[in-house]
Scaffold this motif. Structure first.
Motif, mmCIF file in Angstrom:
data_model
loop_
_atom_site.group_PDB
_atom_site.id
_atom_site.type_symbol
_atom_site.label_atom_id
_atom_site.label_comp_id
_atom_site.label_asym_id
_atom_site.label_seq_id
_atom_site.Cartn_x
_atom_site.Cartn_y
_atom_site.Cartn_z
ATOM 1 N N LEU A 140 3.786 -8.507 -12.717
ATOM 2 C CA LEU A 140 2.046 -8.822 -12.580
ATOM 3 C C LEU A 140 1.584 -9.299 -11.142
ATOM 4 O O LEU A 140 0.991 -7.980 -10.503
ATOM 5 C CB LEU A 140 1.532 -10.169 -13.558
ATOM 6 N N ILE A 141 2.846 -10.114 -9.940
ATOM 7 C CA ILE A 141 2.214 -9.190 -8.652
ATOM 8 C C ILE A 141 2.904 -8.303 -8.172
ATOM 9 O O ILE A 141 2.491 -7.982 -6.835
ATOM 10 C CB ILE A 141 3.148 -10.665 -8.572
ATOM 11 N N GLN A 142 3.553 -8.079 -8.691
ATOM 12 C CA GLN A 142 4.255 -6.196 -7.970
ATOM 13 C C GLN A 142 3.341 -5.245 -8.474
ATOM 14 O O GLN A 142 3.274 -4.392 -7.526
ATOM 15 C CB GLN A 142 5.889 -5.816 -9.147
ATOM 16 N N ALA A 176 -2.370 -11.060 11.660
ATOM 17 C CA ALA A 176 -3.269 -9.993 10.365
ATOM 18 C C ALA A 176 -2.965 -9.690 9.392
ATOM 19 O O ALA A 176 -3.910 -9.362 8.560
ATOM 20 C CB ALA A 176 -4.564 -9.121 12.101
ATOM 21 N N THR A 177 -1.968 -9.049 9.677
ATOM 22 C CA THR A 177 -1.360 -7.971 8.123
ATOM 23 C C THR A 177 -1.433 -9.003 7.157
ATOM 24 O O THR A 177 -1.443 -9.234 5.716
ATOM 25 C CB THR A 177 -0.366 -7.001 8.308
ATOM 26 N N ALA A 178 -0.172 -10.071 7.789
ATOM 27 C CA ALA A 178 -0.408 -11.162 7.108
ATOM 28 C C ALA A 178 -1.523 -11.668 6.193
ATOM 29 O O ALA A 178 -1.639 -12.437 4.819
ATOM 30 C CB ALA A 178 0.384 -12.378 7.633
ATOM 31 N N ALA A 179 -2.494 -12.410 6.764
ATOM 32 C CA ALA A 179 -3.331 -13.165 6.448
ATOM 33 C C ALA A 179 -4.383 -11.611 5.221
ATOM 34 O O ALA A 179 -4.966 -11.812 3.623
ATOM 35 C CB ALA A 179 -4.569 -12.893 7.461
ATOM 36 N N SER A 180 -4.281 -10.664 5.943
ATOM 37 C CA SER A 180 -4.726 -9.665 4.790
ATOM 38 C C SER A 180 -4.225 -9.582 3.486
ATOM 39 O O SER A 180 -4.952 -9.264 2.828
ATOM 40 C CB SER A 180 -5.095 -8.098 5.098
ATOM 41 N N ILE A 181 -2.436 -9.562 3.708
ATOM 42 C CA ILE A 181 -2.073 -9.293 2.284
ATOM 43 C C ILE A 181 -2.782 -10.434 1.649
ATOM 44 O O ILE A 181 -2.529 -10.041 -0.302
ATOM 45 C CB ILE A 181 -0.430 -9.303 2.530
ATOM 46 N N ALA A 182 -2.434 -11.465 2.230
ATOM 47 C CA ALA A 182 -2.763 -13.140 1.431
ATOM 48 C C ALA A 182 -3.895 -13.346 0.815
ATOM 49 O O ALA A 182 -4.113 -13.472 -0.753
ATOM 50 C CB ALA A 182 -2.618 -14.237 1.862
ATOM 51 N N ALA A 183 -5.274 -12.391 1.560
ATOM 52 C CA ALA A 183 -6.784 -12.758 0.881
ATOM 53 C C ALA A 183 -6.980 -11.533 -0.240
ATOM 54 O O ALA A 183 -7.524 -11.622 -0.858
ATOM 55 C CB ALA A 183 -7.279 -12.201 1.908
ATOM 56 N N THR A 184 -5.346 -10.682 -0.456
ATOM 57 C CA THR A 184 -5.812 -10.042 -1.276
ATOM 58 C C THR A 184 -5.052 -10.257 -2.761
ATOM 59 O O THR A 184 -5.471 -10.058 -3.313
ATOM 60 C CB THR A 184 -5.837 -8.116 -0.905
ATOM 61 N N LEU A 185 -3.465 -10.094 -2.404
ATOM 62 C CA LEU A 185 -3.324 -10.302 -3.407
ATOM 63 C C LEU A 185 -2.527 -11.512 -4.040
ATOM 64 O O LEU A 185 -2.976 -11.336 -5.574
ATOM 65 C CB LEU A 185 -1.201 -10.214 -2.810
ATOM 66 N N ILE A 186 -3.345 -12.716 -3.452
ATOM 67 C CA ILE A 186 -3.170 -14.054 -4.199
ATOM 68 C C ILE A 186 -4.175 -14.191 -4.846
ATOM 69 O O ILE A 186 -3.874 -14.700 -6.074
ATOM 70 C CB ILE A 186 -2.828 -15.289 -2.707
ATOM 71 N N PRO A 187 -5.767 -13.754 -4.579
ATOM 72 C CA PRO A 187 -6.449 -13.464 -5.996
ATOM 73 C C PRO A 187 -6.975 -12.866 -7.041
ATOM 74 O O PRO A 187 -7.250 -13.597 -7.891
ATOM 75 C CB PRO A 187 -7.729 -13.498 -3.860
ATOM 76 N N LEU A 191 0.995 -3.519 -4.849
ATOM 77 C CA LEU A 191 1.181 -1.912 -4.659
ATOM 78 C C LEU A 191 0.471 -1.696 -4.062
ATOM 79 O O LEU A 191 1.328 -1.210 -2.851
ATOM 80 C CB LEU A 191 1.028 -1.319 -6.693
ATOM 81 N N GLN A 192 -1.147 -1.837 -3.664
ATOM 82 C CA GLN A 192 -1.567 -1.427 -2.178
ATOM 83 C C GLN A 192 -1.083 -2.619 -1.176
ATOM 84 O O GLN A 192 -0.574 -1.896 -0.057
ATOM 85 C CB GLN A 192 -2.887 -1.515 -2.711
ATOM 86 N N SER A 193 -1.313 -3.502 -1.393
ATOM 87 C CA SER A 193 -1.668 -4.451 -0.184
ATOM 88 C C SER A 193 -0.515 -4.656 0.231
ATOM 89 O O SER A 193 0.161 -5.098 1.497
ATOM 90 C CB SER A 193 -2.018 -5.318 -0.570
ATOM 91 N N VAL A 194 1.190 -4.808 -0.429
ATOM 92 C CA VAL A 194 2.404 -4.768 0.358
ATOM 93 C C VAL A 194 3.020 -3.422 -0.314
ATOM 94 O O VAL A 194 3.659 -3.234 1.565
ATOM 95 C CB VAL A 194 3.468 -5.534 -0.831
ATOM 96 N N ILE A 195 3.317 -2.837 -1.476
ATOM 97 C CA ILE A 195 4.894 -2.424 -1.003
ATOM 98 C C ILE A 195 4.339 -0.848 -0.461
ATOM 99 O O ILE A 195 4.208 0.181 0.153
ATOM 100 C CB ILE A 195 4.847 -1.078 -3.078
ATOM 101 N N ASN A 196 2.680 0.364 -0.949
ATOM 102 C CA ASN A 196 2.625 0.840 -0.071
ATOM 103 C C ASN A 196 1.363 0.100 1.816
ATOM 104 O O ASN A 196 0.870 1.662 1.982
ATOM 105 C CB ASN A 196 1.107 1.627 -1.100
ATOM 106 N N ASN A 197 2.081 -1.011 2.130
ATOM 107 C CA ASN A 197 1.580 -1.258 2.929
ATOM 108 C C ASN A 197 2.450 -0.881 4.789
ATOM 109 O O ASN A 197 3.603 -1.435 4.714
ATOM 110 C CB ASN A 197 0.531 -2.180 3.037
ATOM 111 N N PRO A 198 1.437 0.069 4.886
ATOM 112 C CA PRO A 198 2.852 0.683 6.163
ATOM 113 C C PRO A 198 2.847 -0.721 6.743
ATOM 114 O O PRO A 198 4.254 -0.455 7.941
ATOM 115 C CB PRO A 198 1.831 1.786 6.613
ATOM 116 N N GLN A 199 2.251 -1.456 7.484
ATOM 117 C CA GLN A 199 3.402 -2.492 8.237
ATOM 118 C C GLN A 199 4.019 -3.354 7.907
ATOM 119 O O GLN A 199 3.975 -3.968 8.245
ATOM 120 C CB GLN A 199 1.213 -3.739 9.214
#
Length: 173
Positions: free
Chosen positions: A8-10, A87-98, A14-22
């Motif tokens: 589920l987490i993977q 900024a990237t970490a906050a964006s990933i967290a705000a997208t992925l965790i919820p 997908l978009q916020s982590v794996i496909n994230n160039p940051q």
């Protein structure tokens, strides 16, 4: 249960982590594992303190203080462990965790949602407490579980059978 949560987490990441160039590709698995660790750690802490209602409430709202706490801890951890900018970490967290929490409650999570509509919160809490999870992974506590997951993800860099600070040090050598 754990495999479903990891999947589920993977999928959610997908978009916020794996496909994230940051996020450097070599850290994708580590960031995904850290998301799982952040969720399981907080839920485990609440469960151990008898605050299961807080877990239920966190699953209901992205604005709940528990959800916000998980996001902040996750963002801080991936900044520290993987050098991801704030900024990237906050964006990933705000997208992925919820997204993960929404799918856990059986909400409208899209691709990350388990077939049949979400997870049973009692199964999750039982797994965290060492019920199903402890038996499946050979441990009875969260640290054993995290080490086992980390080992399966290739994070046991020193080959001692657990994932700890020594492994983290070896990642950056």
């Amino acid at each position: 249960m754990l495999e479903q949560l990891t999947q589920l987490i993977q999928q959610s990441g997908l978009q916020s982590v794996i496909n994230n160039p940051q996020v450097p590709n070599q850290y994708n698995d580590g960031v995904i594992a850290e998301a799982q660790n952040s969720i399981l750690s907080k839920f485990g802490q609440l469960n151990a303190n008898g605050e299961t209602q807080q877990v239920n409430e966190a699953l209901q709202s992205a604005d709940h203080p528990v959800t916000q706490n998980i996001q902040q801890n996750f963002a801080g951890n991936i900044m520290e462990k993987f050098g991801i900018n704030s900024a990237t970490a906050a964006s990933i967290a705000a997208t992925l965790i919820p997204a993960v929490l929404s799918a856990l409650r059986g909400g409208q999570a899209g691709a990350g949602q388990a077939a049949g509509g979400g997870f049973n919160i009692q199964d999750i809490l039982s797994s965290i407490a060492g019920g199903n999870l402890g038996g499946a992974l050979g441990g009875g506590n969260l640290q054993n579980t995290i080490s086992n997951i980390g080992g399966k993800l290739g994070l046991d860099k020193d080959g001692d059978g657990d994932v700890d600070l020594n492994d983290l040090k070896k990642m950056f050598r």
